[in-house]
Design an enzyme around this catalytic site. Structure first.
Site, mmCIF file in Angstrom:
data_model
loop_
_atom_site.group_PDB
_atom_site.id
_atom_site.type_symbol
_atom_site.label_atom_id
_atom_site.label_comp_id
_atom_site.label_asym_id
_atom_site.label_seq_id
_atom_site.Cartn_x
_atom_site.Cartn_y
_atom_site.Cartn_z
ATOM 1 C CD1 TRP A 77 0.381 0.450 3.339
ATOM 2 C CD2 TRP A 77 -0.244 -1.675 3.059
ATOM 3 N NE1 TRP A 77 0.858 -0.256 4.409
ATOM 4 C CE2 TRP A 77 0.477 -1.577 4.272
ATOM 5 C CE3 TRP A 77 -0.740 -2.933 2.677
ATOM 6 C CZ2 TRP A 77 0.710 -2.678 5.094
ATOM 7 C CZ3 TRP A 77 -0.501 -4.015 3.511
ATOM 8 C CH2 TRP A 77 0.210 -3.888 4.692
ATOM 9 C CD GLU A 82 -3.300 3.662 7.014
ATOM 10 O OE1 GLU A 82 -3.406 3.370 8.222
ATOM 11 O OE2 GLU A 82 -2.206 3.756 6.439
ATOM 12 C CG LEU A 139 -8.686 -8.588 9.881
ATOM 13 C CD1 LEU A 139 -7.304 -9.187 10.002
ATOM 14 C CD2 LEU A 139 -8.773 -7.735 8.617
ATOM 15 N N GLY A 140 -11.419 -10.111 12.763
ATOM 16 C CA GLY A 140 -11.854 -9.479 14.000
ATOM 17 C C GLY A 140 -12.298 -8.044 13.835
ATOM 18 C CE1 TYR A 156 -2.284 6.192 11.809
ATOM 19 C CE2 TYR A 156 -4.124 4.831 11.056
ATOM 20 C CZ TYR A 156 -2.782 5.181 11.006
ATOM 21 O OH TYR A 156 -1.942 4.533 10.143
ATOM 22 C CG ASP A 205 0.305 4.530 14.965
ATOM 23 O OD1 ASP A 205 1.170 5.334 15.351
ATOM 24 O OD2 ASP A 205 0.571 3.485 14.355
ATOM 25 C CB CYS A 242 17.963 1.334 23.306
ATOM 26 S SG CYS A 242 16.217 1.501 23.721
ATOM 27 C CB CYS A 280 16.050 8.560 23.297
ATOM 28 S SG CYS A 280 14.589 7.689 23.912
#
Length: 349
Positions: free
Chosen positions: A20, A33, A76-77, A116, A134, A195, A204
DNA sequence: AAGTCGGGGTG
DNA sequence: CACCCAGACTT
């Protein structure tokens, strides 16, 4: 260097190649999405490919039936996504002359598209300067900037929304939005983030102050409840009785076997003495046990399902109008939830 | 502001 | 087992 530039630089080295991302078609981006809401890329990918092939444009999608959409969505729920997509496609067909909108202010009006998704579609399809927010972005911003306001509260939503907006690269909104989400998914992961090999570690907050595991902060969800479902396999000739679930509960508009819910677990065949069972089926029936206490876990409930075979039911059609006999060979055409189709995979009917 | 809506992966 | 996932909607 700005936060956005660092994220984009990271992205150029580590980005995933996802189907996509090779299109500016707002319809296909919308498909991806919605499918990816609360769903991992690996889980949603095969569904995206199937939907694009079956419904190449919004008109073919809108002209399908809701049952067809739910059938392709099966497994898929969060099935309200499929139902809302069908409504949205109809609106695009009827009120937008079949042209899928690209503007945030139009997208946000469509069912199933929240802040979103409107930001994602408008930026990806048209480079509109809208910042996505998100689960990935919450986590990355919380750690990098050291924000400990709970993300699942209105106050947190407001703070992070503002922070996301401030840090958006307004020259390359699509690129930046893709970048920060991939960064969250691949590098700044929920558990054991990478990290040590992170180009942003010196800037950070969470890494510098050793509070990575404490961010983001999230209010705990309530404990789930237990439910007890009793399903009845009722066949005659080459047909089986099926039921379509109603509104305001799990699996709305999906098909399953006729069932009764009880407030407690039941032993053996004691369902046959249950009042609701007697009201529907009477006492002149033969009942055999097929599978007991099959556990099915959802986000907010644990369902224990028992399957029975029921012979010689009489006068059923008058009592339950949403029950209908379906040819066994047509069973796989119905949109069913996981509990049902996984039973069918192992059962001999 | 809290609850509800799936199914699967991770540690 | 708890937590999380390219969230949205209802109450």
């Amino acid at each position: 260097m700005s936060f956005a530039k660092k994220i984009i630089e990271w992205y150029h080295e580590h980005q995933r190649d996802l189907p996509w991302r090779n299109t500016r078609d707002p319809y296909k981006i919308w498909l991806s999405e919605i499918i990816l809401q609360q769903t991992r890329v690996e889980q949603g990918m095969p569904y995206y490919l199937r939907f694009v092939e079956r419904y190449p444009d919004v008109l073919s999608f809108a002209n399908a039936s809701e049952d067809d959409i739910l059938h392709l969505w099966q497994g898929l729920g969060y099935y309200s996504r499929g139902r809302n997509m069908h409504k949205a496609a109809g609106i695009v067909r009827d009120e937008y002359q079949g042209e899928f909108p690209k503007a945030y202010d139009e997208l946000i009006k469509l069912p199933g598209i929240g802040e979103y998704t409107a930001a994602a579609i408008s930026s990806f399809s048209n480079d509109e300067a809208q910042a996505v927010l998100d689960g990935n972005v919450f986590r990355v911003l919380a750690r990098y900037f050291g924000i400990d306001t709970p993300i699942n509260t209105p106050a947190g939503k407001k703070i992070f929304s503002q922070l996301a907006k401030e840090n958006l690269d307004r020259t390359y909104p699509a690129l930046y939005n893709q970048a920060i989400m991939d960064f969250g998914a691949l590098q700044c992961k929920p558990k054991s983030p990478l990290c040590q090999q992170c180009e942003l570690q010196l800037d950070c907050y969470a890494k510098v102050n050793d509070v990575i595991a404490d961010l983001p902060v999230k209010i705990k969800a309530k404990k789930s409840r237990n439910r007890y479902f009793h399903y009845f396999i009722i066949q005659r000739d080459e047909e089986i009785l099926m039921s379509k679930r109603g509104a305001s509960d799990v699996w709305e508009n999906l098909y399953e076997f006729p069932m009764i819910e009880t407030s407690e677990a039941l032993e053996g065949m004691s369902i046959a003495a249950h009042q609701e069972f007697l009201d529907i089926f009477g006492s002149e029936v033969q009942l055999t046990l097929l599978q007991t206490n099959k556990k099915h876990i959802l986000s907010h409930q644990h369902i224990y399902a028992t399957f029975y075979r029921l012979l010689d039911p009489r006068g059923l059609e008058r009592k339950k109008i949403n029950w209908n006999y379906v040819l066994l060979k047509d069973l796989d055409k119905l949109a069913k939830h996981k509990l049902i189709f996984s039973f069918l995979e192992t059962a001999k009917l």
